[in-house]
Design a protein around this motif. Structure first.
Motif, PDB file in Angstrom:
ATOM      1  N   ARG A  31     -44.287 -22.870  45.609  1.00  0.00           N
ATOM      2  CA  ARG A  31     -45.159 -23.371  45.607  1.00  0.00           C
ATOM      3  C   ARG A  31     -44.868 -24.944  46.235  1.00  0.00           C
ATOM      4  O   ARG A  31     -45.306 -26.029  46.858  1.00  0.00           O
ATOM      5  CB  ARG A  31     -46.076 -23.316  44.310  1.00  0.00           C
ATOM      6  CG  ARG A  31     -47.123 -22.708  44.775  1.00  0.00           C
ATOM      7  CD  ARG A  31     -48.277 -23.134  42.800  1.00  0.00           C
ATOM      8  NE  ARG A  31     -48.446 -22.024  42.919  1.00  0.00           N
ATOM      9  CZ  ARG A  31     -49.464 -21.452  41.507  1.00  0.00           C
ATOM     10  NH1 ARG A  31     -49.249 -22.049  40.717  1.00  0.00           N
ATOM     11  NH2 ARG A  31     -49.889 -20.189  41.377  1.00  0.00           N
ATOM     12  N   THR A  32     -43.902 -25.075  45.519  1.00  0.00           N
ATOM     13  CA  THR A  32     -43.563 -26.677  45.779  1.00  0.00           C
ATOM     14  C   THR A  32     -41.591 -26.784  46.275  1.00  0.00           C
ATOM     15  O   THR A  32     -41.623 -27.128  47.544  1.00  0.00           O
ATOM     16  CB  THR A  32     -43.493 -27.666  44.043  1.00  0.00           C
ATOM     17  OG1 THR A  32     -42.970 -27.258  43.444  1.00  0.00           O
ATOM     18  CG2 THR A  32     -44.850 -27.807  43.825  1.00  0.00           C
ATOM     19  N   SER A  33     -41.069 -26.490  45.000  1.00  0.00           N
ATOM     20  CA  SER A  33     -40.170 -26.250  46.026  1.00  0.00           C
ATOM     21  C   SER A  33     -38.400 -24.669  45.031  1.00  0.00           C
ATOM     22  O   SER A  33     -39.690 -24.675  43.911  1.00  0.00           O
ATOM     23  CB  SER A  33     -39.225 -27.625  45.199  1.00  0.00           C
ATOM     24  OG  SER A  33     -39.452 -27.474  43.808  1.00  0.00           O
ATOM     25  N   LEU A  34     -37.579 -24.377  45.127  1.00  0.00           N
ATOM     26  CA  LEU A  34     -37.326 -22.964  44.757  1.00  0.00           C
ATOM     27  C   LEU A  34     -36.374 -23.421  43.848  1.00  0.00           C
ATOM     28  O   LEU A  34     -35.204 -24.165  44.249  1.00  0.00           O
ATOM     29  CB  LEU A  34     -37.187 -22.349  45.796  1.00  0.00           C
ATOM     30  CG  LEU A  34     -36.239 -21.464  44.613  1.00  0.00           C
ATOM     31  CD1 LEU A  34     -36.917 -20.622  44.001  1.00  0.00           C
ATOM     32  CD2 LEU A  34     -35.766 -20.130  46.490  1.00  0.00           C
ATOM     33  N   PRO A  51     -37.285 -27.101  49.206  1.00  0.00           N
ATOM     34  CA  PRO A  51     -38.182 -27.386  49.359  1.00  0.00           C
ATOM     35  C   PRO A  51     -39.366 -26.526  49.525  1.00  0.00           C
ATOM     36  O   PRO A  51     -38.457 -25.473  50.995  1.00  0.00           O
ATOM     37  CB  PRO A  51     -38.708 -28.804  50.439  1.00  0.00           C
ATOM     38  CG  PRO A  51     -37.404 -29.224  50.480  1.00  0.00           C
ATOM     39  CD  PRO A  51     -36.586 -28.228  50.281  1.00  0.00           C
ATOM     40  N   ASN A  52     -40.195 -26.369  49.334  1.00  0.00           N
ATOM     41  CA  ASN A  52     -41.081 -24.885  49.949  1.00  0.00           C
ATOM     42  C   ASN A  52     -40.866 -25.125  51.649  1.00  0.00           C
ATOM     43  O   ASN A  52     -41.133 -26.221  51.469  1.00  0.00           O
ATOM     44  CB  ASN A  52     -42.630 -25.009  49.327  1.00  0.00           C
ATOM     45  CG  ASN A  52     -43.609 -24.017  50.033  1.00  0.00           C
ATOM     46  OD1 ASN A  52     -43.409 -23.174  50.160  1.00  0.00           O
ATOM     47  ND2 ASN A  52     -44.741 -24.265  50.363  1.00  0.00           N
ATOM     48  N   GLY A  53     -41.132 -23.830  52.216  1.00  0.00           N
ATOM     49  CA  GLY A  53     -41.384 -23.840  53.819  1.00  0.00           C
ATOM     50  C   GLY A  53     -40.401 -23.284  54.441  1.00  0.00           C
ATOM     51  O   GLY A  53     -39.753 -23.868  55.426  1.00  0.00           O
ATOM     52  N   TYR A  83     -39.553 -15.515  44.719  1.00  0.00           N
ATOM     53  CA  TYR A  83     -40.280 -16.360  46.383  1.00  0.00           C
ATOM     54  C   TYR A  83     -39.448 -16.722  47.701  1.00  0.00           C
ATOM     55  O   TYR A  83     -39.361 -18.081  47.796  1.00  0.00           O
ATOM     56  CB  TYR A  83     -39.918 -17.816  45.471  1.00  0.00           C
ATOM     57  CG  TYR A  83     -40.538 -18.274  43.665  1.00  0.00           C
ATOM     58  CD1 TYR A  83     -41.967 -17.920  43.800  1.00  0.00           C
ATOM     59  CD2 TYR A  83     -40.085 -17.709  42.932  1.00  0.00           C
ATOM     60  CE1 TYR A  83     -42.877 -18.438  42.495  1.00  0.00           C
ATOM     61  CE2 TYR A  83     -40.692 -18.218  41.871  1.00  0.00           C
ATOM     62  CZ  TYR A  83     -41.155 -17.665  42.335  1.00  0.00           C
ATOM     63  OH  TYR A  83     -42.196 -18.239  40.394  1.00  0.00           O
ATOM     64  N   LEU A  84     -39.233 -15.720  48.015  1.00  0.00           N
ATOM     65  CA  LEU A  84     -38.234 -14.974  49.196  1.00  0.00           C
ATOM     66  C   LEU A  84     -38.837 -14.573  50.217  1.00  0.00           C
ATOM     67  O   LEU A  84     -39.329 -13.683  49.204  1.00  0.00           O
ATOM     68  CB  LEU A  84     -36.851 -15.323  48.917  1.00  0.00           C
ATOM     69  CG  LEU A  84     -35.803 -16.648  48.646  1.00  0.00           C
ATOM     70  CD1 LEU A  84     -34.666 -15.764  48.103  1.00  0.00           C
ATOM     71  CD2 LEU A  84     -36.093 -17.718  49.066  1.00  0.00           C
ATOM     72  N   SER A  85     -38.948 -14.623  51.241  1.00  0.00           N
ATOM     73  CA  SER A  85     -39.494 -14.231  52.249  1.00  0.00           C
ATOM     74  C   SER A  85     -39.342 -13.882  53.649  1.00  0.00           C
ATOM     75  O   SER A  85     -38.912 -14.904  53.897  1.00  0.00           O
ATOM     76  CB  SER A  85     -41.571 -13.728  52.990  1.00  0.00           C
ATOM     77  OG  SER A  85     -41.400 -14.674  53.438  1.00  0.00           O
ATOM     78  N   LYS A  86     -38.855 -13.063  54.471  1.00  0.00           N
ATOM     79  CA  LYS A  86     -38.736 -13.127  55.741  1.00  0.00           C
ATOM     80  C   LYS A  86     -39.117 -13.647  56.865  1.00  0.00           C
ATOM     81  O   LYS A  86     -40.948 -13.860  56.999  1.00  0.00           O
ATOM     82  CB  LYS A  86     -38.679 -11.258  56.310  1.00  0.00           C
ATOM     83  CG  LYS A  86     -38.010 -10.204  55.527  1.00  0.00           C
ATOM     84  CD  LYS A  86     -38.184  -9.140  56.865  1.00  0.00           C
ATOM     85  CE  LYS A  86     -36.667  -8.411  56.700  1.00  0.00           C
ATOM     86  NZ  LYS A  86     -36.612  -7.353  57.535  1.00  0.00           N
TER      87      LYS A  86
END
Length: 86
Positions: A31-34, A51-53, A83-86
């Motif tokens: 949501r915000t950071s990992l 950071p997210n994204g 919290y990770l995706s391709k």
């Protein structure tokens, strides 16, 4: 029961996906950071946040339970796979 069996199958498939990843960029979906940990468990000290994204490099064959070893800029450590995706 069937729900537990499906959860185990999904967990195994997720581990196989990350173990096949060879220095690929993986997208952060937190949501915000990992939080990046020094070791592959939640109680390990946090060495930084991403950071997210953003995208991180995933080290090949460096997966432990729910964690995978990642690198982002000059930060290296262990991140939760959920919290990770391709």
């Amino acid at each position: 029961d069937d729900a537990n069996t499906m959860n185990k199958i999904e967990e195994i498939m997720q581990v196989k996906l990350f173990n096949r990843t060879k220095n690929r960029k993986i997208h952060i979906t937190a949501r915000t950071s990992l939080r990046i940990h020094r070791e592959p468990y939640l109680q390990s000290p946090v060495v930084g946040k991403i950071p997210n994204g953003q995208y991180v490099n995933v080290y090949p064959n460096n997966s432990y339970d729910e964690f995978v070893k990642v690198q982002y800029e000059n930060l290296e450590g262990w991140a939760s796979k959920k919290y990770l995706s391709k």
